[in-house]
Design a protein around this motif. Structure first.
Motif, short mmCIF file in Angstrom:
data_model
loop_
_atom_site.label_atom_id
_atom_site.label_comp_id
_atom_site.label_asym_id
_atom_site.label_seq_id
_atom_site.Cartn_x
_atom_site.Cartn_y
_atom_site.Cartn_z
N VAL A 170 61.90 78.93 -20.65
CA VAL A 170 63.18 78.27 -20.88
C VAL A 170 64.18 78.84 -19.89
O VAL A 170 64.39 80.06 -19.83
N LEU A 171 64.79 77.96 -19.09
CA LEU A 171 65.75 78.38 -18.07
C LEU A 171 66.93 77.42 -18.07
O LEU A 171 66.86 76.33 -18.65
N PRO A 172 68.02 77.80 -17.46
CA PRO A 172 69.18 76.90 -17.45
C PRO A 172 68.85 75.57 -16.78
O PRO A 172 68.13 75.52 -15.78
N ALA A 173 69.36 74.48 -17.34
CA ALA A 173 69.12 73.15 -16.77
C ALA A 173 69.62 73.11 -15.33
O ALA A 173 70.70 73.63 -15.01
N GLY A 174 68.82 72.51 -14.43
CA GLY A 174 69.21 72.38 -13.03
C GLY A 174 68.96 73.59 -12.18
O GLY A 174 69.30 73.60 -10.99
N SER A 175 68.36 74.63 -12.74
CA SER A 175 68.17 75.86 -11.96
C SER A 175 66.94 75.79 -11.06
O SER A 175 66.78 76.63 -10.18
N VAL A 235 69.67 83.23 -22.06
CA VAL A 235 69.39 82.29 -20.95
C VAL A 235 70.66 81.54 -20.57
O VAL A 235 70.95 81.36 -19.38
N ALA A 236 71.42 81.09 -21.57
CA ALA A 236 72.65 80.35 -21.31
C ALA A 236 73.65 81.18 -20.52
O ALA A 236 74.47 80.64 -19.77
N GLU A 237 73.56 82.50 -20.65
CA GLU A 237 74.46 83.40 -19.91
C GLU A 237 73.95 83.68 -18.50
O GLU A 237 74.57 84.43 -17.76
N GLY A 238 72.80 83.09 -18.14
CA GLY A 238 72.27 83.28 -16.80
C GLY A 238 71.59 84.61 -16.57
O GLY A 238 71.41 85.05 -15.43
N ILE A 239 71.17 85.27 -17.66
CA ILE A 239 70.58 86.61 -17.54
C ILE A 239 69.15 86.55 -17.02
O ILE A 239 68.71 87.42 -16.25
N GLY A 240 68.39 85.56 -17.44
CA GLY A 240 67.00 85.49 -17.03
C GLY A 240 66.30 84.27 -17.61
O GLY A 240 66.96 83.34 -18.10
N ILE A 241 64.98 84.30 -17.59
CA ILE A 241 64.15 83.21 -18.11
C ILE A 241 63.49 83.69 -19.40
O ILE A 241 62.97 84.81 -19.46
N ALA A 242 63.51 82.86 -20.42
CA ALA A 242 62.90 83.21 -21.70
C ALA A 242 61.48 82.69 -21.79
O ALA A 242 61.19 81.56 -21.36
N LEU A 243 60.60 83.50 -22.32
CA LEU A 243 59.25 83.07 -22.68
C LEU A 243 59.21 83.01 -24.20
O LEU A 243 59.30 84.04 -24.87
N ALA A 247 57.19 75.64 -30.43
CA ALA A 247 57.40 75.03 -31.74
C ALA A 247 58.75 75.39 -32.36
O ALA A 247 59.11 74.83 -33.40
N SER A 248 59.48 76.29 -31.76
CA SER A 248 60.75 76.70 -32.35
C SER A 248 61.74 75.55 -32.39
O SER A 248 62.00 74.91 -31.36
N PRO A 249 62.33 75.25 -33.55
CA PRO A 249 63.25 74.12 -33.66
C PRO A 249 64.50 74.24 -32.80
O PRO A 249 65.10 73.23 -32.44
N VAL A 250 64.89 75.47 -32.42
CA VAL A 250 66.12 75.63 -31.64
C VAL A 250 65.97 75.10 -30.21
O VAL A 250 66.96 74.98 -29.49
N LEU A 251 64.74 74.77 -29.80
CA LEU A 251 64.53 74.23 -28.45
C LEU A 251 64.77 72.72 -28.38
O LEU A 251 64.82 72.15 -27.30
N VAL A 252 64.90 72.07 -29.51
CA VAL A 252 64.93 70.61 -29.54
C VAL A 252 66.21 70.08 -28.89
O VAL A 252 67.32 70.39 -29.32
N ALA A 253 66.04 69.25 -27.87
CA ALA A 253 67.10 68.43 -27.29
C ALA A 253 68.40 69.20 -27.04
O ALA A 253 69.47 68.78 -27.46
N ASP A 254 68.32 70.30 -26.35
CA ASP A 254 69.53 71.04 -25.96
C ASP A 254 69.71 70.84 -24.46
O ASP A 254 68.91 71.34 -23.66
N PRO A 255 70.75 70.11 -24.04
CA PRO A 255 70.91 69.78 -22.62
C PRO A 255 71.20 70.98 -21.73
O PRO A 255 71.13 70.87 -20.51
N ARG A 256 71.49 72.11 -22.31
CA ARG A 256 71.78 73.30 -21.49
C ARG A 256 70.53 73.89 -20.86
O ARG A 256 70.63 74.67 -19.91
#
Length: 296
Positions: A170-175, A235-243, A247-256
Motif C-alpha cells: 500500500v503506497l500513496p496514490a500516484g507515487s 503511508v498517508a504521511e509519506g513515511i514508507g510503503i505498507a505490507l 482482506a482488511s476492510p480499511v483498504l476498501v475504496a480509499d482514494p489516498r
C-alpha cells in the motif's frame, strides 16, 4: 479443596493481580486473598510470590496450575453435559481473536450464535497469534482465530481454515509512474525504502519474513505495528510503503492509496484453532456446527 478456591487461584495466576482477579470473579479482594491463603495452608507451601506491583507463581503454584485448570474444565464439562441432556445450551465460551476479522465470517457467526444460544456467555480476548495458540494449548481459552504458520498447521491444536488471504503493498496514490501503475511490485523494490508492516509478535510477520528470506533479501521493517489503520496513516504521511493484509476492510475504496499486488505473491491463512486431543465443550461444538451450517 473447593472448585471456587481453584477458580480464584487460576484467576490470580492469569491476571497476576489479586485486585484484577477479584474484579474478574466479581468478589471483593479480601475474599480472594483469604481463599488463597487457606489453599496455601492446606497444601503446605506458598503458591504466589507477592511482589510490589504483581504476583507471580512459585514452583508450587506452577505445579498446581494445570491440575486446577483440569478440575475446572471437568466440572464445567459435567454441567454442560447435563445442559445438553435438557436441551438448554448454557455455559461459557472464551475466544481469542487477532485483528482484521471485521470482513470475515466471524461477526455474522457470533451474531447468529448469540441469537440461538443466548444463555452462553461469550468472551473475546485479543492478542498475537503465537500467544493465542499457546493459550488454547494450555486450556486458558477455548478457541481462537489466528494467522496459521507458513509451514503448516499450528502444532498441538485442531484447526479449520477461516480465510485465504494475501499480502499487498500500500503506497500513496500516484507515487508510481504510469507505466508501473498496473504492475505488481517486486520484493526487490520494497527493500529500497522504508517498510511499514506487522511486528515480530504477529503471525502474519512470519509469512512476510519467509518470503523475503526465500529471495535472499534482507527485510528491515522501519515501522512495526499490527494496527492496519495506523499502517495506512503512516503511508498517508509519506513515511514508507505498507505490507498488509488484503482482506482488511480499511483498504476498501480509499482514494489516498494505491493497493498493489506483490511478485511473488505472499499468501496466508487465518485459521480457527481449538485444543487437540480433548473433547470440545458443548458451546464450542455448537459454534463449529453453526459454522458448518452457515458455510454450506
Amino acid at each position: 479443596m473447593e472448585l471456587r478456591t481453584l477458580e480464584y487461584f487460576v484467576a490470580v495466576a492469569e491476571e497476576r493481580s489479586f485486585t484484577k482477579a477479584a474484579a474478574r470473579c466479581h468478589v471483593v479482594q479480601p475474599a480472594i486473598s483469604q481463599q488463597i491463603q487457606a489453599l496455601e495452608k492446606e497444601l503446605g507451601e506458598p503458591l504466589f510470590e507477592r511482589l510490589p506491583r504483581q504476583v507471580v507463581l512459585t514452583s508450587g503454584g506452577v505445579a498446581l496450575l494445570p491440575h486446577a485448570r483440569a478440575c475446572l474444565a471437568a466440572a464445567a464439562s459435567a454441567v454442560l453435559e447435563f445442559a445438553d441432556r435438557s436441551g438448554l445450551l448454557s455455559g461459557s465460551l472464551s475466544l481469542g481473536t487477532v485483528g482484521g476479522l471485521e470482513g470475515t465470517l466471524v461477526p455474522s457467526l457470533l451474531g447468529e450464535y448469540h441469537r440461538r444460544h443466548p444463555r452462553v456467555a461469550v468472551s473475546l480476548r485479543g492478542a498475537s497469534s503465537p500467544a493465542l495458540v499457546a493459550k488454547v494449548r494450555e486450556g486458558e481459552i477455548d478457541a481462537a482465530v489466528v494467522a496459521g504458520p507458513p509451514d503448516g498447521e499450528p502444532a498441538g491444536v485442531a484447526s479449520r481454515v477461516l480465510l485465504e488471504d494475501r499480502i499487498v503493498a500500500v503506497l500513496p496514490a500516484g507515487s508510481r509512474s504510469a507505466e508501473l501503475a498496473n504492475l505488481p511490485m517486486t520484493l526487490d523494490e520494497l527493500v529500497r525504502g522504508p517498510v511499514i508492516s506487522y511486528g515480530p509478535d504477529s503471525g502474519v510477520h512470519a509469512y512476510i519474513r519467509e518470503a523475503f528470506a526465500a529471495r535472499r533479501l534482507r527485510l528491515d521493517i522501519a515501522y512495526a505495528t499490527n494496527d492496519v489503520a495506523l499502517q495506512l496513516a503512516l503511508v498517508a504521511e509519506g513515511i514508507g510503503i505498507a505490507l498488509t493484509s488484503h482482506a482488511s476492510p480499511v483498504l476498501v475504496a480509499d482514494p489516498r492509496f494505491a493497493v498493489v499486488p506483490l511478485e511473488p505473491a505472499i499468501r496466508l491463512r487465518k485459521v480457527f484453532v481449538w485444543r487437540a486431543g480433548a473433547r470440545a465443550s458443548a458451546p464450542l461444538r455448537a459454534l463449529l456446527d453453526l459454522w458448518t451450517e452457515l458455510s454450506a
